[in-house]
Design a protein around this motif. Structure first.
Motif, PDB file in Angstrom:
ATOM      1  N   LEU A 101       0.960  -0.900   0.065  1.00  0.00           N
ATOM      2  CA  LEU A 101       0.275  -0.547   0.426  1.00  0.00           C
ATOM      3  C   LEU A 101       1.181   1.192  -0.272  1.00  0.00           C
ATOM      4  O   LEU A 101       0.625   2.179  -0.289  1.00  0.00           O
ATOM      5  CB  LEU A 101      -0.534  -0.002   1.029  1.00  0.00           C
ATOM      6  CG  LEU A 101      -2.123  -1.397   0.781  1.00  0.00           C
ATOM      7  CD1 LEU A 101      -2.913  -0.907   2.606  1.00  0.00           C
ATOM      8  CD2 LEU A 101      -3.199  -0.786  -0.784  1.00  0.00           C
ATOM      9  N   ALA A 123      -8.191  -1.713  -3.594  1.00  0.00           N
ATOM     10  CA  ALA A 123      -6.681  -1.735  -2.595  1.00  0.00           C
ATOM     11  C   ALA A 123      -6.992  -1.521  -0.963  1.00  0.00           C
ATOM     12  O   ALA A 123      -6.604  -2.629  -0.326  1.00  0.00           O
ATOM     13  CB  ALA A 123      -5.455  -0.855  -2.550  1.00  0.00           C
ATOM     14  N   ALA A 124      -8.217  -0.791  -0.456  1.00  0.00           N
ATOM     15  CA  ALA A 124      -7.967  -0.380   0.890  1.00  0.00           C
ATOM     16  C   ALA A 124      -9.312  -1.915   1.134  1.00  0.00           C
ATOM     17  O   ALA A 124      -8.680  -2.121   2.432  1.00  0.00           O
ATOM     18  CB  ALA A 124      -9.028   1.108   1.084  1.00  0.00           C
ATOM     19  N   VAL A 266      -5.390  -6.226  -4.099  1.00  0.00           N
ATOM     20  CA  VAL A 266      -4.088  -4.845  -4.259  1.00  0.00           C
ATOM     21  C   VAL A 266      -3.436  -4.789  -5.401  1.00  0.00           C
ATOM     22  O   VAL A 266      -3.182  -4.361  -6.061  1.00  0.00           O
ATOM     23  CB  VAL A 266      -3.408  -5.146  -2.334  1.00  0.00           C
ATOM     24  CG1 VAL A 266      -2.014  -4.586  -3.150  1.00  0.00           C
ATOM     25  CG2 VAL A 266      -4.199  -5.294  -1.733  1.00  0.00           C
TER      26      VAL A 266
END
Length: 292
Positions: A101, A123-124, A266
């Protein structure tokens, strides 16, 4: 006779495999040396090896070059100390997924496109899935450590670009690794002394330094001389998957369904951001590299 060069994408993929193999070997040393001890040994050995190979002419360095090398060394020490602590609690594939990240956020900040915010949200969602998965093997504390290491990774990229613009080749990295080993010494020097009495541990520590620092960085820096950073970034999106495979084959760590989905989210987000990013000038591209 014309020298045959390996394709640049192959160099990047090899670097990815190399660093994750090194991380997996490092995880096996935690019981004997401690996470901080492995970090210290890795930085010391990598600094010695690179210094012997590159022989940096530090007498010609400017003050800005020295400051850049020192700052990069501090960040490298922090990044590795924190990441190896995370590896004590979570599987390698999960730790690298969350750590990734950091570079992803850096790409979002640099591009400032609305679409990138959507990729970041994806991604979060993947990382949130890891945190909410009660049946997984990823405690919240380990995930937070991996995320903090990821922030260090993003900072590392910025600082390495700065150092690369001031010092040619990889000589600057040798000095940064030496500084990093000094920073890590209070945390890991005591635990690392075991390598002096056990040749097998020393051999494994040398392998960690070679795979996770020396070889991987050398392959990356050579690849970046021949391919755009956009292509490099897309290939680097394979990092979480490579970590998961290394964790499975070397550490026998199996990821659950939620962890695999998070890894995929991700990776997809990282590829999406890099595909949309415009390449920086070539001089900057040469300086960007993966964390150690």
């Amino acid at each position: 006779m014309r020298r045959i060069e390996a394709p640049a994408p192959l160099l990047v993929v090899t670097a990815i495999v190399s660093v994750q193999v090194g991380n997996a070997i490092a995880r096996d040393l935690f019981d004997d040396l401690g996470a901080a001890g492995v970090t210290f040994v890795r930085l010391v050995l990598a600094a010695v090896i690179l210094a012997a190979v590159t022989r940096p002419d530090v007498r010609s360095w400017s003050r800005a070059a020295w400051w850049s090398a020192a700052l990069l060394g501090v960040v490298m020490a922090a990044m590795n100390l924190i990441f190896y602590q995370a590896l004590r609690e979570v599987p390698l594939g999960t730790a690298v997924t969350v750590e990734f990240l950091g570079p992803l956020l850096l790409s979002v900040v640099q591009t400032r496109r609305l679409l990138d915010l959507l990729w970041a949200g994806l991604a979060a969602a993947g990382v949130l899935l890891l945190g909410l998965d009660s049946g997984g093997s990823a405690p919240l504390g380990g995930l937070l450590l991996a995320f903090l290491a990821g922030l260090c990774w993003g900072t590392y990229i910025v600082l390495s670009a700065r150092l690369g613009s001031l010092v040619p080749g990889t000589g600057g990295l040798a000095v940064s690794l030496a500084v990093g080993s000094l920073v890590a010494a209070p945390f890991g020097a005591a635990g690392a002394t075991e390598v002096l009495h056990t040749p097998s541990l020393l051999a494994a520590a040398v392998a960690v330094a070679l795979f996770a620092s020396v070889l991987s960085y050398g392959l990356e820096i050579n690849a970046l001389r021949r391919i755009p950073t956009r292509v490099f970034g897309i290939l680097m999106s394979l990092e979480p998957a490579a970590a998961a495979v290394a964790g499975l084959l070397i550490l026998h760590q199996r990821l659950g369904a939620a962890e695999i989905v998070a890894l995929a989210l991700v990776t997809l987000a990282s590829a999406g951001v890099t595909l949309a990013r415009r390449d920086p000038p070539r001089d900057e591209a040469k300086a960007v590299a993966e964390p150690v």
